[in-house]
Enzyme design. Sequence first.
Site, mmCIF file in Angstrom:
data_model
loop_
_atom_site.group_PDB
_atom_site.id
_atom_site.type_symbol
_atom_site.label_atom_id
_atom_site.label_comp_id
_atom_site.label_asym_id
_atom_site.label_seq_id
_atom_site.Cartn_x
_atom_site.Cartn_y
_atom_site.Cartn_z
ATOM 1 N N HIS A 570 8.396 -79.035 -34.545
ATOM 2 C CA HIS A 570 8.973 -80.235 -33.953
ATOM 3 C C HIS A 570 10.313 -80.594 -34.577
ATOM 4 C CE1 HIS A 570 5.005 -81.652 -32.198
ATOM 5 N NE2 HIS A 570 5.833 -81.342 -31.238
ATOM 6 N N ARG A 677 13.061 -80.551 -17.519
ATOM 7 C CA ARG A 677 11.779 -79.965 -17.963
ATOM 8 C C ARG A 677 10.706 -81.022 -17.747
ATOM 9 N NH1 ARG A 677 15.263 -77.287 -22.229
ATOM 10 N NH2 ARG A 677 14.693 -75.092 -22.195
ATOM 11 N N ARG A 713 12.455 -78.643 -12.590
ATOM 12 C CA ARG A 713 11.513 -77.530 -12.689
ATOM 13 C C ARG A 713 10.115 -78.118 -12.613
ATOM 14 N NH1 ARG A 713 11.387 -74.151 -17.961
ATOM 15 N NH2 ARG A 713 10.660 -76.016 -18.983
ATOM 16 N N GLU A 806 12.632 -65.686 -15.178
ATOM 17 C CA GLU A 806 12.227 -65.659 -16.591
ATOM 18 C C GLU A 806 11.408 -64.414 -16.908
ATOM 19 O OE1 GLU A 806 11.444 -69.966 -18.072
ATOM 20 O OE2 GLU A 806 10.331 -69.712 -16.209
ATOM 21 N N ASN A 829 15.718 -67.858 -22.164
ATOM 22 C CA ASN A 829 14.837 -67.892 -23.341
ATOM 23 C C ASN A 829 13.621 -67.008 -23.094
ATOM 24 O OD1 ASN A 829 16.616 -69.879 -24.016
ATOM 25 N ND2 ASN A 829 15.233 -71.572 -23.552
ATOM 26 N N ASP A 830 12.979 -67.257 -21.961
ATOM 27 C CA ASP A 830 11.798 -66.447 -21.652
ATOM 28 C C ASP A 830 12.181 -65.053 -21.192
ATOM 29 O OD1 ASP A 830 9.392 -67.836 -22.259
ATOM 30 O OD2 ASP A 830 9.944 -69.309 -20.754
ATOM 31 N N ARG A 840 9.537 -65.589 -28.691
ATOM 32 C CA ARG A 840 10.755 -66.379 -28.880
ATOM 33 C C ARG A 840 10.685 -67.317 -30.081
ATOM 34 N NH1 ARG A 840 10.759 -70.201 -23.533
ATOM 35 N NH2 ARG A 840 11.745 -71.806 -24.777
ATOM 36 N N CYS A 877 19.985 -71.446 -17.304
ATOM 37 C CA CYS A 877 19.599 -72.696 -17.970
ATOM 38 C C CYS A 877 18.951 -72.452 -19.327
ATOM 39 C CB CYS A 877 18.682 -73.519 -17.074
ATOM 40 S SG CYS A 877 17.177 -72.648 -16.669
HETATM 41 C C1 PEP Z 1 13.926 -70.532 -20.479
HETATM 42 O O1 PEP Z 1 12.878 -69.890 -20.619
HETATM 43 O O2 PEP Z 1 15.061 -70.041 -20.684
HETATM 44 C C2 PEP Z 1 13.887 -71.941 -20.070
HETATM 45 C C3 PEP Z 1 14.991 -72.603 -19.789
HETATM 46 O O3 PEP Z 1 12.670 -72.532 -20.044
HETATM 47 P P1 PEP Z 1 11.921 -73.074 -21.350
HETATM 48 O O4 PEP Z 1 12.829 -72.867 -22.519
HETATM 49 O O5 PEP Z 1 11.590 -74.483 -21.102
HETATM 50 O O6 PEP Z 1 10.715 -72.175 -21.377
HETATM 51 MG MG MG Z 2 11.025 -70.752 -19.832
#
Ligand code: PEP
Ligand code: MG
Length: 943
Positions: A570, A677, A713, A806, A829-830, A840, A877
């Site tokens: 966190h 989100r 989303r 993703e 990210n994913d 990740r 994103c």
């Molecule tokens: C991602 O996966 O890049 C994304 C924007 O979603 P989150 O980080 O919320 O999984």
């Molecule tokens: Mg994601």
Amino acid sequence: MLTLTANDIRLGARATDWKEALAQAARDLEQAGYTTPDYLDGMMTRERQSSTVLGHGIAIPHGTPESRGAVVATGVRVLQFPDGITWHDGARVHVLVAIAAQSDEHLDILRHLTRVLDTPDLPDTLSRITDAGDLAARLSRTPVTPKCDRETLCLGVAATSPAELALVAAARLHRLHCIDTGFLARIAEQNPIDLGRGFWLSHHTEGARHPALALATPATPTPGLQGVFCLAAPRDAADELLERIDHILAGNAPMDRLDAEAWLAGMSGEAGPAVTATVTLLNHPGLHARPAKHLVQEARRHNAHIRIRLLEGDGPAVSATSLTRVIGLGARRGQTLRLSATGEDAEQAIAALTRAIHEGLGEAVAPLATAETRATHADLEPPAPLVDDQPIKAVAASPGLALAPAFVMRPPTLTYPDTANDGAEQIRRLQQALKDAAGQLQTLIRQAEGGEAAPILSVHVEMLRDEDLYQAAVEAIHEGASAEAAWWRAIETAARAQETLADRVLAERAADLRDVGRRVLANLCGAALPTPPDTPYVLVAEDLGPSDVARLDLTRVRGLVTARGGATAHSAILARALGLPAVVGAGERVLTLADGTDLVVDGERGCLVANPGRERRERIHRRLEHLSALQARAHECRHQPATTTDGHTVEVCANLGNTAHTPDAVARGADGVGLLRTEFIFMAHPEAPDLETQVHEYRQAFAALDGRPLVARTLDVGGDKPLDYWPLPREDNPFLGMRGIRLSLSRPDILETQVQALLTAAGDRPLRIMFPMVKDVAEFRAARAIVDRVQADVPVADLQVGVMVEVPSCALLAQSLAPEVDFFSIGTNDLTQYTLAIDRGHGTLSAEADGLHPAVLRLIRMTVEAAHDHGRWVGVCGELASDPQAVPVLVGLGVDELSVTSRRVPLVKACIRNLDLATARRQAHRALSLATAAEVRDALEAG
Ligand code: PEP
Ligand code: MG
């Protein structure tokens, strides 16, 4: 946890003697970047103190506490010597597991290895393995610890039949997530088996998620019914638990039927009439190989059958004469060992062992400090102080650079009596402290209103209301504990149980529990929590709880450093949201810093430097000046479009988790919200928000956007984002399990309500809905059908429906999706996580999960090409969109929109304004032709 890869292993090593082997091990650690050359001296000294051979052909060379200064990062290298080497103690060794550890992490490695040592013919196998992956797998085997502890005991239940008790025991296992509902149903259908002596057993193998054993006993003495065991374990994991039942049947049932400790002792094989003692371990690095050897040697001197058990935890008693078993206890300083012995010399044995443990098992030990410091592990061996002007590697948690004096948040020393004999008064005090804590938290929530910390603080208030925690403390008070000791025991037990969970995010909740627990404890002790200075500072802490972050005065705090935690803690999430440079997981050494020591926090490179030298200080100041000039310029132009020098415009939007932040995003120049989100809105509520609540939330965003688009989303829970009121089955691999759209499609009612709320809130304003984790067009169609259904009843003026890219399959199949979707938004990210197969949030590997990897870039290119072929737009994103090095590449690949943390909007816009599209395209083209992320970054840096 020992997680090895083939890269950590060198097969086929050869050495003329043990010294040369040790030198090779030191060199391998150094080459891996874990140590400096001085570490070899520490390893040598350690061998001189005593051999690091574990047995079965394995040695675990490591340094001494004094040589920790030579450890750059914690890590392990494995060397296989097929011909074997004779170690200085005469043992034949085939595998060296060389350890560089900054604190006591090597204890976990040791404990892990002791499991491996159970295998017969091990030395032979280890010497013959020819595949590094095989050896890594063998050494990394994850032990599953069956659950059988206070939590699985249901003592004094108001039930009078075996069947009723079996159900109570099974229900407890269900609550602890050890079984599924199918298991419960099967137990309800079957009659428990009579084991004799008044004990019964209910057992099933199907539906058992985690091996566990529960026991339920009746409240009133009932003839023929002492208790019912409920065993949930597949056959190969049942043996250890069956052994515990056998111990009870062998006559170890306690006389006092309500005493949990006595039941656990009985089940762990401590015989009823045995001589017992409990003793606190004082050794700083815990019960590692050397003191364990001392203990075993002492135990072997006596003609007695001696068993030893760790009171904190749920492990069984082990033989005190087995070195591997004793090490396998994994006991740490401050934990309690329970010794029990039967046989001729039982009393002498227990007395001698108690004395030996107390005296430090051959090592110099210091007494424990206060109960609180014991509970928070603050009394582990004092770590080596930081060396001036020397960078320390840590996990980069939030970008940015800071240089300011350190303020080390040391928890207050809380002293309190362990016992009390006025139970009613202790309960009253505990209730008052809980009430005060709730009041304090409510005040913090009001102060943090609209901020990222508020929802987390609300979870803390819920934790304070947790009936199980309270009952556990009250039970301890009834057993004679003071309110303070009882409360802290309850918190620690719950936190440790949490830490054992496979799910990393849930495991990190342990920090929240301790955070809220400390608040109550401080109230009980009448102590104040530490107050930071009123001049600028870098906050250094063991770990930061959300309430600590909520208390931060953002006008003064310049950066954050934590000793513990990973990128998903966190503290890391909050630091990113607050735009504070932060590094986490920096090790206990940072806690040795004196307040006021100048500290550099480099959240981009993931390092920190204490007392930087003149040259470094000048460099940092130059970088800071450059950054702040850049920021000022970017801020001035934030409302202008992000148009390249040759006239190509890219939308720059904001990523939000809280609709209340929309005005701030707009004020920072965002062209819209590129990723809402929505799961954070769900997380901020104690139960799924209804239609009205959601409409209200989304309307806030639309109102502030004033005609700019909102990309929402749909709910993305599962994986790294748990939702308390939507418990998910435990999965071995939650990131590859029920998450994102898969989960939403399993509860279409929730998805439908959300879509209805979004459409209702949008009215005639531009709404974009996208689904997370879509893998192919079939999933998109299923989700889109829900939108179409709702849209028939709730018309909207400007709606687009798209998918987040993703999952690699989604990018690879973009050509089949593009005709049906209105847009793509790439969640790098994913996408990076799944393309590179790197978790990740992995504490050490996540640094390699770089979205600039050419493999990821190729998937982005495929998506853009497919989209543009069909006249669709593409956004990015994920965090990559905020990365200054990546922006030209993304623009060059043809991405139409970048969505970034609000704070980065002005900078990203400024960066685009400095580009020309032709150069960006060339850079993207070059990046695609390279082989690794490092090569891409080098090429971009070279320009
Ligand atoms: C991602 O996966 O890049 C994304 C924007 O979603 P989150 O980080 O919320 O999984
Ligand atoms: Mg994601």
